[in-house]
Each structure stands twice: as structure tokens, then as C-alpha cells.
Design a protein around this motif. Structure first.
Motif, short mmCIF file in Angstrom:
data_model
loop_
_atom_site.label_atom_id
_atom_site.label_comp_id
_atom_site.label_asym_id
_atom_site.label_seq_id
_atom_site.Cartn_x
_atom_site.Cartn_y
_atom_site.Cartn_z
N ASP A 174 0.85 -1.20 0.00
CA ASP A 174 0.00 0.00 0.00
C ASP A 174 0.89 1.24 0.00
O ASP A 174 1.59 1.50 0.98
N THR A 179 0.20 4.34 0.30
CA THR A 179 -0.32 5.52 1.00
C THR A 179 0.76 6.06 1.94
O THR A 179 1.26 5.33 2.80
N VAL A 224 2.50 6.49 -5.07
CA VAL A 224 1.94 7.79 -4.74
C VAL A 224 3.10 8.77 -4.76
O VAL A 224 4.15 8.53 -4.15
#
Length: 144
Positions: A97, A99, A134
Motif C-alpha cells: 500500500d 499511501t 503515490v
């Protein structure tokens, strides 16, 4: 024969276009082969000239499955030595992930502030997960 092969290899490399990091996607493509799928966090830095040309790519830290410790001086010292005008950071999240964590945001802010004092721009910080990333620049977290 060995010398001829070495010369041919050098000539082929000199004809390759220089690596440039001019977008978050370029940064991801540069860092992804080094970081994606690792079982621990690593932080890498791409040191760039004024046109986004890659001067040097370096692994700065290797941490655990959950974090790595980052000192802005450790990030920026090579930039000063290389005469780099900008730095792009890249690190992975072993969870997959991408994030950004609060710690990621804090590190980005601290490196950006220290770089500003030295005249070295933190261009981006990309967090790499499983087949995605990201870019903190795209989140509006890096002032130009």
C-alpha cells in the motif's frame, strides 16, 4: 578481443539517451526495479542536474518491514558533493500500500526545508507499493 568488446560496450552505453526524471512516472520507473517487492523498507535518492538529468542514484537507508530512519543531512550530503540541483526520493512500503504515512510526510517536510537552505530542491518523494505509487508532489505536498 576483450578490449574490443569493452570498447564496443562503452560506445553502446555512450549512445543511450541520458536518464531524465521529469515526472512522477519517470521517478517511479527509475525506483521501481530497485524497490518493489522488497520485504523491508529502503529509501533511495536520485540526484539530478538542472534539467532533470540523473547524476547519481543511491540507496540511502535500509530499514525494517515497517520503517526506516532518515536524516536530512544523509540525504543532502551527496547532493552537495555531486553539485546536484534537485533530489527525488523514493521508498517502498513492503505492505504493498503506497499511501504515505505521517512519518513519510514528516521526512519529506524536513528534507525539503534543509534542501531549501542549501539551494537544493526536493523535487518529489514517491512511495512505491505493489504495481502502483503515490507521488507527494501530486498530492500538493511539495512547494515549488
Amino acid at each position: 578481443v576483450h578490449a574490443a568488446c569493452a570498447l564496443a560496450s562503452r560506445m553502446a552505453r555512450s549512445q543511450e539517451p541520458p536518464v531524465r526524471i521529469v515526472s512522477p512516472t519517470c521517478a517511479w520507473r527509475t525506483f521501481r526495479p530497485r524497490l518493489e517487492g522488497l520485504p523491508h523498507e529502503e529509501l533511495h535518492a536520485a540526484y539530478l542536474d538542472g534539467r532533470g538529468g540523473l547524476l547519481h542514484l543511491r540507496r540511502l537507508t535500509m530499514g525494517s518491514a515497517r520503517f526506516t530512519v532518515v536524516d536530512p543531512a544523509h540525504v543532502l550530503r551527496p547532493a552537495v558533493q555531486l553539485g546536484a540541483r534537485g533530489v527525488v526520493l523514493g521508498h517502498n512500503h513492503p505492505s504493498g500500500d503506497p499511501t504515505p504515512s505521517d512519518e513519510d510526510l514528516d521526512v519529506t517536510r524536513r528534507v525539503q526545508e534543509a534542501g531549501r537552505l542549501l539551494g537544493i530542491r526536493l523535487i518529489d518523494h514517491v512511495v512505491i507499493g505493489r504495481a502502483r505509487f503515490v507521488a507527494l508532489s501530486e498530492l500538493g505536498l511539495l512547494a515549488g
